[in-house]
Design an enzyme around this catalytic site. Structure first.
Site, short mmCIF file in Angstrom:
data_model
loop_
_atom_site.label_atom_id
_atom_site.label_comp_id
_atom_site.label_asym_id
_atom_site.label_seq_id
_atom_site.Cartn_x
_atom_site.Cartn_y
_atom_site.Cartn_z
N ALA A 1 0.80 -1.24 0.00
CA ALA A 1 0.00 0.00 0.00
C ALA A 1 0.82 1.28 0.00
CB ALA A 1 -0.93 0.00 1.21
N ALA A 2 2.13 1.17 0.25
CA ALA A 2 2.95 2.39 0.25
C ALA A 2 3.63 2.60 -1.08
CB ALA A 2 4.00 2.32 1.38
N GLY A 3 3.35 1.74 -2.06
CA GLY A 3 4.03 1.82 -3.35
C GLY A 3 3.37 2.76 -4.34
N ASP B 1 2.32 -2.77 4.16
CA ASP B 1 3.54 -2.76 3.35
C ASP B 1 4.70 -3.12 4.27
OD1 ASP B 1 5.73 -1.98 1.48
OD2 ASP B 1 4.14 -0.97 0.38
N ASN C 1 9.26 -11.20 -7.59
CA ASN C 1 7.84 -11.10 -7.22
C ASN C 1 7.19 -12.43 -6.89
OD1 ASN C 1 8.14 -8.41 -7.55
ND2 ASN C 1 6.92 -8.22 -9.42
N SER D 1 0.28 -7.84 -8.88
CA SER D 1 1.73 -8.02 -9.02
C SER D 1 2.08 -8.84 -10.26
CB SER D 1 2.30 -8.74 -7.79
OG SER D 1 1.86 -8.13 -6.61
N ASP E 1 -5.82 -3.36 -19.07
CA ASP E 1 -5.85 -3.64 -20.51
C ASP E 1 -7.18 -3.19 -21.11
OD1 ASP E 1 -3.31 -4.92 -20.33
OD2 ASP E 1 -4.30 -6.68 -19.52
N ARG F 1 -7.24 0.65 -21.23
CA ARG F 1 -6.44 1.13 -22.37
C ARG F 1 -7.18 0.89 -23.69
NH1 ARG F 1 -1.09 -1.47 -19.76
NH2 ARG F 1 -0.30 0.41 -18.73
N HIS G 1 -1.93 -11.20 -19.32
CA HIS G 1 -1.50 -9.81 -19.13
C HIS G 1 0.00 -9.67 -19.39
CE1 HIS G 1 -1.32 -5.74 -17.74
NE2 HIS G 1 -0.36 -6.07 -16.87
N1 NAD Z 1 -1.71 -6.01 -13.32
C1 NAD Z 1 -1.38 -4.87 -13.90
O1 NAD Z 1 -2.04 -4.44 -14.85
C2 NAD Z 1 -0.24 -4.06 -13.39
C3 NAD Z 1 -0.13 -2.71 -13.77
C4 NAD Z 1 0.93 -1.96 -13.27
C5 NAD Z 1 1.85 -2.56 -12.41
N2 NAD Z 1 1.72 -3.86 -12.06
C6 NAD Z 1 2.66 -4.50 -11.13
O2 NAD Z 1 2.37 -4.09 -9.80
C7 NAD Z 1 3.54 -4.23 -8.99
C8 NAD Z 1 3.76 -3.00 -8.14
O3 NAD Z 1 4.07 -1.89 -8.95
P1 NAD Z 1 4.39 -0.44 -8.31
O4 NAD Z 1 4.63 0.48 -9.42
O5 NAD Z 1 3.37 -0.11 -7.28
O6 NAD Z 1 5.77 -0.77 -7.56
P2 NAD Z 1 6.43 0.02 -6.34
O7 NAD Z 1 7.83 -0.45 -6.21
O8 NAD Z 1 6.18 1.48 -6.46
O9 NAD Z 1 5.58 -0.49 -5.09
C9 NAD Z 1 5.60 -1.81 -4.66
C10 NAD Z 1 5.39 -1.83 -3.17
O10 NAD Z 1 5.41 -3.20 -2.77
C11 NAD Z 1 6.02 -3.23 -1.50
N3 NAD Z 1 6.48 -4.56 -1.15
C12 NAD Z 1 7.59 -5.23 -1.54
N4 NAD Z 1 7.63 -6.44 -0.94
C13 NAD Z 1 6.53 -6.54 -0.18
C14 NAD Z 1 6.00 -7.53 0.68
N5 NAD Z 1 6.64 -8.69 0.88
N6 NAD Z 1 4.84 -7.27 1.31
C15 NAD Z 1 4.18 -6.12 1.11
N7 NAD Z 1 4.63 -5.13 0.33
C16 NAD Z 1 5.78 -5.35 -0.31
C17 NAD Z 1 7.17 -2.21 -1.60
O11 NAD Z 1 7.61 -1.82 -0.32
C18 NAD Z 1 6.49 -1.10 -2.38
O12 NAD Z 1 5.91 -0.15 -1.51
C19 NAD Z 1 4.67 -4.55 -9.97
O13 NAD Z 1 4.91 -5.93 -9.97
C20 NAD Z 1 4.11 -4.12 -11.32
O14 NAD Z 1 4.69 -4.79 -12.39
C21 NAD Z 1 0.69 -4.61 -12.54
O1 LMR Z 2 3.90 -2.89 -18.01
C1 LMR Z 2 4.14 -3.16 -16.83
O2 LMR Z 2 5.21 -3.65 -16.47
C2 LMR Z 2 3.12 -2.84 -15.78
C3 LMR Z 2 1.74 -3.30 -16.10
O3 LMR Z 2 1.68 -4.68 -16.32
C4 LMR Z 2 1.09 -2.53 -17.21
O4 LMR Z 2 0.46 -3.14 -18.07
O5 LMR Z 2 1.19 -1.29 -17.21
#
Ligand code: NAD
Ligand code: LMR
Length: 350
Positions: A45-47, A70, A130, A154, A186, A189, A213
């Site tokens: 949640a802090a990401g 987090d 991950n 994730s 998706d 978009r 995805h």
């Molecule tokens: N499904 C989708 O469409 C989609 C879209 C965008 C991003 N993502 C994915 O989402 C994920 C997060 O992206 P982001 O930009 O927020 O990254 P980020 O690095 O900004 O944030 C991730 C957060 O996860 C936390 N974290 C790490 N290990 C952890 C654990 N064991 N327990 C709890 N928290 C933990 C980190 O401290 C951080 O705050 C990435 O894997 C990214 O590829 C998926």
């Molecule tokens: O592209 C990425 O790595 C993040 C996410 O899956 C997205 O579609 O934006």
């Protein structure tokens, strides 16, 4: 796949910021008495995604308790968000010893924990880090809130969802109706790009996106898009490619500072809202999601899913495909199969 209700809710949260929550809920047409208590936990949640997603869930009147977890930074995020005058109580949880408390009693758990891509990387390049994060979080879910709906954000989603399923199976808590890979971005978009190209008001647009995805596994079905448009075959090919590469477009534009966060938070909030509506018995809630599926030969596949009181009520079929989409489907199967198998293997070896 209507996102307009959530949008209206968010808008009214801002414009009616001083109105009482009961007025707010009545305006949404639910009536205060009929809105059950619902706890939502956000892990990570802090990401970059976690923070704006936590904000959007705080604005969602279907949420009564919001748990922000987090490994670091959650006390600040929770304190900040908790000052917003909307329905849910907010609590921050930090570090593994507080994970159980964060999860206990959750109806929906949203997982945006883990590392994002940098330019030049594929989503699969995130697997090594991950996969372990998702595995340990899902182990805790099976212990503390085995009945929750899990919204997996994730990456690589094509592998993290199968990992989660295997963890839950080992723990004896797997319910295929309750595990979702979030592919809503998706769809978001595809809708935006289609509306732009077809010069159609975006609020009216619907486009199913199926498959998985990552890259070519993302298959938008523009032949089923509504309203219809007169786009040429070349334009449909270009729109398909842009949707498949949407994540990479953002990763490159952010130039090393991560991947989509704001649009993903929006998409994650739409999907969680749909899950909550389904749990609350709202009828005809349909979103695309990567779920356990038998509509193709693969054990997991994204398609339109009807959501209900127990999670997945029905996995809807693909519908009629154009020749181009049928070709895309054939092409994506081997890659998606390998990603699913990689996740299953990881979960069973580690
Ligand atoms: N499904 C989708 O469409 C989609 C879209 C965008 C991003 N993502 C994915 O989402 C994920 C997060 O992206 P982001 O930009 O927020 O990254 P980020 O690095 O900004 O944030 C991730 C957060 O996860 C936390 N974290 C790490 N290990 C952890 C654990 N064991 N327990 C709890 N928290 C933990 C980190 O401290 C951080 O705050 C990435 O894997 C990214 O590829 C998926
Ligand atoms: O592209 C990425 O790595 C993040 C996410 O899956 C997205 O579609 O934006």
């Amino acid at each position: 796949m209507k996102s307009s209700l959530l949008l209206r809710s968010i808008r009214s949260s801002f414009t009616n910021s001083t109105s009482s929550i009961s007025t707010h809920l009545t305006r949404r047409g639910y009536g205060t008495e009929s809105v059950p208590e619902r706890k939502v936990a956000v892990l990570g949640a802090a990401g970059g995604i976690g923070q704006p997603l936590a904000l959007l869930m705080k604005l969602n009147p279907l949420v009564s308790r919001l748990a922000l977890y987090d490994i670091a930074g959650t006390p600040g995020v929770a304190a900040d968000i908790s000052h917003i005058n909307s329905r849910s109580e907010v609590a921050g949880y930090m570090g593994e010893e507080q994970l159980g408390q964060a999860l206990e009693g959750s109806d929906v758990v949203i997982i945006p924990a883990g590392v994002p891509r940098k330019p030049g990387m594929t989503r699969d390049d995130l697997f090594n880090i991950n996969a372990g994060i998702v595995k340990s979080l899902c182990t805790a879910i099976s212990k503390y809130c085995p009945n929750a709906l899990v919204n997996m954000i994730s990456n690589p989603v094509n592998s993290t969802v199968p990992i989660a399923a295997e963890v839950f199976k080992k723990a004896g808590t797997y319910d295929e109706k309750k595990l979702f890979g979030v592919t809503t971005l998706d769809v978001v978009r595809a809708k935006t790009f289609y509306a732009g190209k077809g010069k159609i008001p975006v609020a009216d647009v619907n486009v199913p996106v199926v498959g998985g995805h990552a890259g070519i596994t993302i298959l938008p079905l523009f032949s089923q898009a509504t309203p219809k448009s007169n786009l040429s075959d070349e334009e449909i090919v270009a729109l398909t490619k842009r949707t498949q590469d949407g994540g990479t477009e953002v990763v490159e534009a952010k130039a090393g500072k991560g991947s989509a966060t704001l649009s993903m938070a929006y998409a994650g909030a739409i999907f969680a809202d749909a899950c909550l509506k389904g749990l609350n018995g709202v009828s005809d809630v349909v979103e695309c999601s990567f779920v356990q599926s038998s509509i193709t030969e693969l054990p997991f596949f994204a398609s339109k899913v009807k959501l209900g009181k127990n999670g997945v009520e029905e996995v809807l079929g693909l519908g009629p495909l154009s020749d181009y989409e049928r070709q895309g489907l054939e092409l994506l199967i081997p890659e998606l199969k390998a990603s699913i198998e990689k996740g299953v293997k990881f979960a069973n070896q580690n």
